[in-house]
Design an enzyme around this catalytic site. Structure first.
Site, short mmCIF file in Angstrom:
data_model
loop_
_atom_site.label_atom_id
_atom_site.label_comp_id
_atom_site.label_asym_id
_atom_site.label_seq_id
_atom_site.Cartn_x
_atom_site.Cartn_y
_atom_site.Cartn_z
N PRO A 2 0.77 -1.23 0.00
CA PRO A 2 0.00 0.00 0.00
C PRO A 2 0.81 1.28 0.00
O PRO A 2 0.87 1.95 1.01
CB PRO A 2 -0.83 -0.13 1.28
CG PRO A 2 -0.13 -1.14 2.13
CD PRO A 2 0.94 -1.76 1.33
N GLU A 3 1.40 1.65 -1.10
CA GLU A 3 1.90 3.02 -1.21
C GLU A 3 0.81 3.86 -1.86
O GLU A 3 -0.22 3.34 -2.28
CB GLU A 3 3.21 3.07 -2.01
CG GLU A 3 4.35 2.42 -1.23
CD GLU A 3 5.71 2.65 -1.84
OE1 GLU A 3 6.05 3.81 -2.08
OE2 GLU A 3 6.43 1.66 -2.07
N LYS A 50 -1.28 8.09 1.63
CA LYS A 50 -1.60 6.68 1.84
C LYS A 50 -2.91 6.51 2.60
O LYS A 50 -3.22 5.40 3.02
CB LYS A 50 -0.46 6.01 2.61
CG LYS A 50 0.88 6.07 1.87
CD LYS A 50 2.02 5.61 2.77
CE LYS A 50 3.36 5.83 2.07
NZ LYS A 50 4.50 5.60 2.99
N ARG A 237 14.10 2.14 7.31
CA ARG A 237 13.75 1.18 6.27
C ARG A 237 14.95 0.98 5.36
O ARG A 237 15.85 1.81 5.33
CB ARG A 237 12.53 1.65 5.48
CG ARG A 237 11.39 2.12 6.36
CD ARG A 237 10.10 2.27 5.61
NE ARG A 237 9.56 0.96 5.30
CZ ARG A 237 8.96 0.18 6.17
NH1 ARG A 237 8.84 0.57 7.42
NH2 ARG A 237 8.49 -0.98 5.81
#
Length: 247
Positions: A2-3, A50, A237
DNA sequence: GTGGCATGGACAT
DNA sequence: TGTCCCTGCCACA
């Protein structure tokens, strides 16, 4: 996965299926109180970054998928939901199920305004280039961290971060404050173009000529020059970059 | 079948 | 910076 581009795609599809008519809103799982919007007319479903907003009169269902959430669509609105469905919205043509979101909540208009106030310009929203450039250039820290900050630009996630910075030939650790105005404008424009292509394709597209390929993201070697891709944690990340072309 | 990781983010520390 | 979270996918056994 889900970007932002996928939320915009979902918003478009959900609106096409359900907007403009009363919808049935239920929580088969029972963890969401859908009663306030059950039977109400869904005005539209929209994405901002998002975030997904199902807009009703004076009320919205705010959805964030987090890392693991997903939507499932059924052609037959009577199809039984699988276990664990947090929210089902169904109309005459289809049912949409929401599974494992990090957020599913009711917001009034003021709360929606507060949510939106915390987000930067969305590359898939109205083109607010000057504000986008201002926010990125005034962000503290490296550009690779700023791109993940939803208050800078809303909707870019980790896969896009690596691919966009490759396309712009920028090293992720370049300080935002050092980036020339025209470089940031170029990054914004390529971000808008590629996210739009990704929204329409339903996947990350970093090379429209080869939509299934990536330049560096999760690759061992740079797709362009073959150099070993550098991978390291940046802003919590894993970042990927070509040590040759993004030097 | 199991374990680790992940295209996210909130929160504690 | 580490940890947790209503999952899915992959590699590995």
């Amino acid at each position: 996965m889900p970007e932002g581009h996928l939320l915009h795609r979902a918003a478009r599809e959900i609106s096409a299926d359900l907007a403009g008519a009363p919808v049935r809103a239920t929580s088969p799982q029972g963890r969401f109180d859908a009663a306030p919007v059950d039977g109400q007319v869904l005005l539209r479903t929209e994405a901002v970054g998002k975030h997904l907003l199902h807009r009703f009169d004076g009320l919205a269902v705010h959805v964030h998928l987090g890392m693991r959430g997903l939507h499932l669509r059924y052609d037959d609105p009577r199809s039984p939901p699988r276990p664990g469905v947090r929210l089902r919205l169904s109309g005459a043509r289809a049912a949409w199920d929401l599974i494992a979101p990090s957020t599913c909540e009711l917001l009034d208009d003021a709360a929606v305004d507060r949510l939106l106030a915390g987000l930067g310009p969305d590359p898939l929203g109205p083109d607010d280039e000057d504000e986008a450039v201002r926010r990125l250039r005034s962000a503290r820290g490296p550009v690779g961290a700023a791109l993940l900050d939803q208050a800078v630009w809303a909707g870019v996630g980790n896969a896009w971060r690596s691919e966009l910075l490759f396309v712009a030939r920028l090293p992720p650790e370049a300080p935002c404050a050092d980036l020339p105005d025209d470089v940031v404008r170029g990054l914004w424009r390529v971000t808008r173009a590629l996210l739009a292509a990704g929204r329409d394709a339903g996947q990350v597209v970093s090379d429209p000529a080869a939509p299934d390929e990536r330049w560096v993201y999760k690759r061992a070697a740079c797709r362009s020059c073959g150099a070993p891709v550098r991978a390291w944690p940046l802003a919590g990340r894993t970042a990927y970059a070509c040590p040759v072309e993004q030097a």
